[in-house]
Motif scaffolding. Structure first.
Motif, short mmCIF file in Angstrom:
data_model
loop_
_atom_site.label_atom_id
_atom_site.label_comp_id
_atom_site.label_asym_id
_atom_site.label_seq_id
_atom_site.Cartn_x
_atom_site.Cartn_y
_atom_site.Cartn_z
N SER A 16 -17.26 -2.05 -66.76
CA SER A 16 -17.76 -2.39 -68.10
C SER A 16 -19.23 -1.97 -68.27
O SER A 16 -19.75 -2.02 -69.36
CB SER A 16 -17.64 -3.88 -68.34
N ARG A 52 -21.31 0.45 -77.78
CA ARG A 52 -20.55 -0.67 -77.24
C ARG A 52 -19.80 -1.43 -78.33
O ARG A 52 -19.27 -2.51 -78.09
CB ARG A 52 -21.47 -1.61 -76.47
N GLN A 89 -6.76 -15.20 -67.83
CA GLN A 89 -7.88 -14.91 -68.71
C GLN A 89 -7.56 -13.61 -69.42
O GLN A 89 -7.44 -12.58 -68.76
CB GLN A 89 -9.15 -14.69 -67.90
N PRO A 90 -7.45 -13.61 -70.71
CA PRO A 90 -7.16 -12.34 -71.39
C PRO A 90 -8.23 -11.31 -71.08
O PRO A 90 -9.40 -11.65 -70.94
CB PRO A 90 -7.17 -12.71 -72.88
N GLU A 102 -17.10 -17.89 -66.46
CA GLU A 102 -15.72 -17.47 -66.78
C GLU A 102 -15.71 -16.52 -67.96
O GLU A 102 -15.01 -15.51 -67.97
CB GLU A 102 -14.86 -18.69 -67.12
N MET A 113 -11.30 -8.45 -50.03
CA MET A 113 -10.03 -8.11 -50.70
C MET A 113 -9.92 -8.82 -52.05
O MET A 113 -9.47 -9.97 -52.14
CB MET A 113 -8.86 -8.49 -49.81
N PRO A 114 -10.31 -8.13 -53.08
CA PRO A 114 -10.30 -8.71 -54.42
C PRO A 114 -8.90 -9.13 -54.83
O PRO A 114 -7.94 -8.40 -54.59
CB PRO A 114 -10.78 -7.55 -55.31
N GLU A 115 -8.80 -10.27 -55.45
CA GLU A 115 -7.50 -10.71 -55.96
C GLU A 115 -7.17 -9.93 -57.21
O GLU A 115 -8.01 -9.72 -58.06
CB GLU A 115 -7.56 -12.19 -56.32
N ARG A 117 -16.60 -13.31 -66.77
CA ARG A 117 -15.53 -12.73 -65.98
C ARG A 117 -14.48 -12.13 -66.91
O ARG A 117 -13.96 -11.05 -66.67
CB ARG A 117 -14.90 -13.80 -65.09
N ALA A 118 -14.18 -12.84 -67.99
CA ALA A 118 -13.21 -12.34 -68.95
C ALA A 118 -13.68 -11.02 -69.56
O ALA A 118 -12.88 -10.18 -69.93
CB ALA A 118 -12.98 -13.37 -70.04
N ARG A 119 -14.97 -10.87 -69.66
CA ARG A 119 -15.51 -9.63 -70.21
C ARG A 119 -15.70 -8.58 -69.12
O ARG A 119 -16.32 -7.55 -69.34
CB ARG A 119 -16.84 -9.90 -70.91
N HIS A 120 -15.20 -8.89 -67.96
CA HIS A 120 -15.17 -7.92 -66.87
C HIS A 120 -16.54 -7.37 -66.51
O HIS A 120 -16.72 -6.15 -66.40
CB HIS A 120 -14.22 -6.78 -67.21
N ALA A 130 -10.73 -9.05 -72.10
CA ALA A 130 -11.47 -8.88 -73.34
C ALA A 130 -11.61 -7.41 -73.72
O ALA A 130 -11.67 -7.06 -74.90
CB ALA A 130 -12.84 -9.52 -73.23
N VAL A 131 -11.66 -6.56 -72.72
CA VAL A 131 -11.85 -5.13 -72.99
C VAL A 131 -10.61 -4.56 -73.68
O VAL A 131 -10.71 -3.89 -74.71
CB VAL A 131 -12.16 -4.37 -71.69
N ARG A 169 -14.88 -13.61 -53.72
CA ARG A 169 -13.45 -13.46 -53.49
C ARG A 169 -12.83 -12.49 -54.50
O ARG A 169 -11.88 -11.78 -54.21
CB ARG A 169 -12.76 -14.82 -53.57
N ALA A 170 -13.41 -12.51 -55.71
CA ALA A 170 -12.89 -11.61 -56.75
C ALA A 170 -13.42 -10.19 -56.55
O ALA A 170 -13.10 -9.29 -57.31
CB ALA A 170 -13.28 -12.13 -58.13
N GLY A 171 -14.24 -10.01 -55.53
CA GLY A 171 -14.74 -8.68 -55.23
C GLY A 171 -15.85 -8.22 -56.16
O GLY A 171 -16.11 -7.04 -56.27
#
Lengths: 356, 356
Positions: free
Chosen positions: A65, B120, B52-53, A115, B1-3, A118-121, B55-56, A142-144
Motif C-alpha cells: 500500500s 491515492r 477484516q474486509p 486494526e 511466517m505471516p498468517e 491493518r485493514a488498510r494494509h 479496504a484496498v 506474527r502477521a509479518g
DNA sequence: TTGTAGGCGTTATCAC
DNA sequence: GTGATAACGCCTACAA
C-alpha cells in the motif's frame, strides 16, 4: 462535471502499445525490459495525458500500500509534531505516506486504530506508544508486518528502535546539578512501564550513586503519565513531605512544567529556591520563565531515523534489529542555579514563618 | 511466517453461503436484502475468523478510498495539532482516515503533496493552506472532489469553510485595549494574501475607527508569515520609528511571541511599558511570562466542524456552501495593562536617558 | 432471498 | 521485446 481519470489503457493506446508494455515502461524497475524507443513513446504519452497511476489498483495487485501506520500517544504533545514531520519527510522521499493514529494512552483505542490500519494494509508500523509488554507487537510480527519503535525500545532489543540515550541524559542532568552544589535532589520519574520512564529513572539512580548521594523515598515520586498534571501532583507530594531539597529532576519537560505550577503555588521561586531540570527540550519550553534547563536531541531526526530503519526492512533488509541511540545534549538555561545559601523554604516552614 | 489474511470467500464458505450473500450481510446498507437468519450466520462466521474486509479491494471497486487529504502549513505550528485531532476524531467516527500533508508555505511542495493525494484517490480535501487565489482549488473542483477550507475562507464564499470570526476578534482586542486607556496602538498584520491575515487587519482598522483613533503608517507593519521571526522583525521596525505607542495588536500568537523577543531586546517590559495582544490562544501560550492576552476559540472544533462539512458533501449533501464562523473569546491575561503614566520608553529615548 | 458474472486498474506470468 | 491473459478482493446489476 468531473473529468474522467486517464488510465494506463489510454496511455497505451496513445503510444500504440499494449497496456502491459506501457506498465513496464512506466515502472522504473521493469523499464529495462522494454526497448528504449517504446519506453520513450510511452513516457511521452503519459506526460501528454497527465497520467497518474491509480495507487489503489496498484496496491491491490502488488499487495503493497506504500502506507505506514504511525501510532503516537497524542499529537498535542509538542514533542511529537517534529518527530512526525521527520518521519513523513523521509517516508515521502521513498513514496510512502504515513497514517497517524493517536492512542491517548488508551489500550482499547490503540487496538482500534491498529486494526483500522491493518485493514488498510499498511506495509509497516512505527510505534511510539509501546508499553514494555504490548500484545500488538507480537501480533504485528506474527502477521509479518515490519515494526519499528520510536522513542521506545523493546525489553529484549528484539525490534528496530530509535531513541535518545535516556539513561545517559539523566546522568548528565544529575551531574549538572551536583556540580552546581546541589546534594538534596528530588526525582519525578515517569511511568515505569514504558522504556523511557524506566531508563530515565535508572539514569537518575546511577547519577546519584556516582555522586555518592542518597535517594530517600520522600524525594521520589512516580508519575502515572508524562503530563503537566502529574508533574504538579508529584512535586506537591514531595513538597508536602516537608523535607528539604534544592533541586528536582523531572522525567520530561511536561512534568517539569507541572513542577513550575507547583512551585508557583507554593510561593517558591525557580531557580533561586528550587532548580528544575527536564528532558526533551520541547518546542517553546525555552520561552517559559525561567527558560527550562533540559536535555535536547533532534526530534526530527528520531523521525527520519525511524523511517530509515523501517524502509530498510521494507526493502528486504534482514539481520538483527538495529537499536539507535541519539546523544542527548544538556541545555543549561535559567531554571537551574546553585542552591541558595538562605534558609530554605523548608526551614522557614518549620519555624512557621512561611509557606502556603 | 505471516498468517494468510482471511477474506470474504472464507467467511462465506464457513457460513455456507455465496460470497455475494456474505458481502450483503456484512454491509450495513445491504443487510436488509438478506434474511436475518443468514445474516447472523455470516456475522458469526466473520467474527469467528476475525474477518477484516480488504479496504484496498473495496476502494477499487467502490471508487471511494475513505481517505481525506489534509493540507496544513506546518504541523509544528502548535495551532494545528488540536485542529488535526478534531478532524481525525470526527472522520474516524465515519470510517475515514486523514492523510496529513505539510506544505511549509511552499507552492511547489503544496502541489506535490496534493498530486500525491490525488493519486491515492482521496475522497475529499481539507485545506488550511489556501491562499486567496489558489489554482489547486479550481483544479480539485474540476475533478469533482469536494473541498472544505479550514481557518480560511474563499474570496467569494463559494466553498464550505470553518473559521473563527477574525474581524470580530480583533475588534474585541482593540476595544479591550482602548478601554484600558490605550490610544496609541500599533498593529502587526499577518500576510494579506490569506483570508486570516486580511480579515484580522480589517478588524483592526474597524476597531480603531470605531474608537475614533488614527492608524499612522509608522505604527503598522505587515508580516510576510505568521512566524516568531516576523513578529520580532515587525515590532523592531515599529520601535525603530521612534514614535510612541503603548500597545500592539499582533496578527496571531506567533507574531506576539516575536514581539516579546523584540521587547526583551529593547529593554521594554510587558505589560508595564507595552501591552501585547495576540490571536489564537495557542497551547502553552498561557505559560509564557507574561501570559499572553489573546483571542481564544476551540481549535479542536475547527477540526470537527470541517470534518462535518466535508462528510456532509461526501454523503451527497448539495446546496450552497456553508461558511461557519466560530465566536472568538477574549482571554485577558498578563500581557495587557493600562498604559503607564510614566514617561514612555520613547520619550526617555528622545531625551537620551534610556533604551538599548 | 440468493446465486451468477463481470469488472474496478494494475501488474505478474505466460507465450510468442 | 511485446502481447495476451489472469488475478488481486470486493461489490453490484441482473438473473433465478
Amino acid at each position: 462535471m468531473p473529468e474522467p481519470a486517464v488510465k494506463l489503457r489510454d496511455v497505451a493506446r496513445l503510444a500504440g502499445v499494449h497496456p502491459a508494455t506501457a506498465s513496464r515502461a512506466l515502472n522504473p524497475d521493469t523499464r529495462l525490459l522494454v526497448s528504449e524507443d517504446t519506453a520513450n513513446r510511452v513516457l511521452a504519452a503519459a506526460a501528454e495525458l497527465g497520467y497518474q497511476p491509480n495507487a489503489v489498483a496498484r496496491s491491490l495487485r502488488t499487495r503493497r500500500s506504500h502506507t505506514i501506520g504511525v501510532l503516537i500517544p497524542d499529537l498535542n504533545n509538542p514533542l511529537f509534531p517534529p518527530i512526525v514531520r521527520g518521519l513523513e519527510d523521509r517516508l515521502e522521499a521513498d513514496g510512502y505516506v504515513a497514517l497517524i493514529g493517536n492512542t491517548d494512552g488508551d489500550d482499547a483505542r490503540e487496538r482500534r486504530v491498529f486494526e483500522q490500519m491493518r485493514a488498510r494494509h499498511v506495509d509497516g508500523y512505527v510505534l511510539a506508544t509501546a508499553h514494555l509488554r504490548n500484545p500488538l507487537l507480537t501480533e504485528a510480527i506474527r502477521a509479518g508486518v515490519p515494526v519499528v519503535l520510536m522513542n521506545r525500545i523493546a525489553e529484549d532489543n528484539s525490534l528496530p528502535s530509535v531513541t535518545v540515550d535516556n539513561e545517559r541524559g539523566v546522568r548528565m542532568a544529575v551531574s549538572h546539578l551536583t556540580s552546581l552544589g546541589h546534594r538534596d535532589i528530588a526525582c519525578i520519574a515517569g511511568p515505569q512501564d514504558v522504556s523511557t520512564g524506566l531508563a530515565r529513572y535508572r539514569g537518575f539512580r546511577a547519577g546519584m550513586a556516582a555522586a555518592g548521594l542518597e535517594v530517600p523515598a520522600h524525594r521520589l515520586a512516580f508519575a502515572s503519565a508524562f503530563s503537566i498534571e502529574e508533574g504538579y501532583r508529584c512535586l506537591r507530594q514531595i513538597l508536602a513531605a516537608g523535607r528539604p531539597c534544592t533541586a528536582v529532576a523531572a522525567g520530561n519537560d511536561m512534568l517539569a512544567v507541572g513542577c513550575y505550577l507547583a512551585l508557583d503555588e507554593a510561593g517558591l521561586s525557580c531557580p533561586d529556591e528550587m532548580s528544575v531540570v527536564g528532558f526533551n527540550d520541547m518546542p517553546f519550553i525555552n520561552m517559559l520563565r525561567p527558560p527550562l534547563t533540559t536535555l535536547a536531541f533532534s526530534h526530527y531526526q528520531v523521525g527520519t531515523q525511524a523511517a530509515r530503519l523501517l524502509l530498510e526492512r521494507l526493502s528486504g533488509g534482514a539481520g538483527p534489529a538495529k537499536v539507535l541511540y541519539l546523544t542527548p545534549e544538556l541545555i543549561v538555561r535559567g531554571s537551574t542555579a546553585p542552591p541558595a545559601r538562605l534558609p530554605s523554604y523548608f526551614e522557614l516552614k518549620k519555624s512557621g514563618r512561611g509557606g502556603p
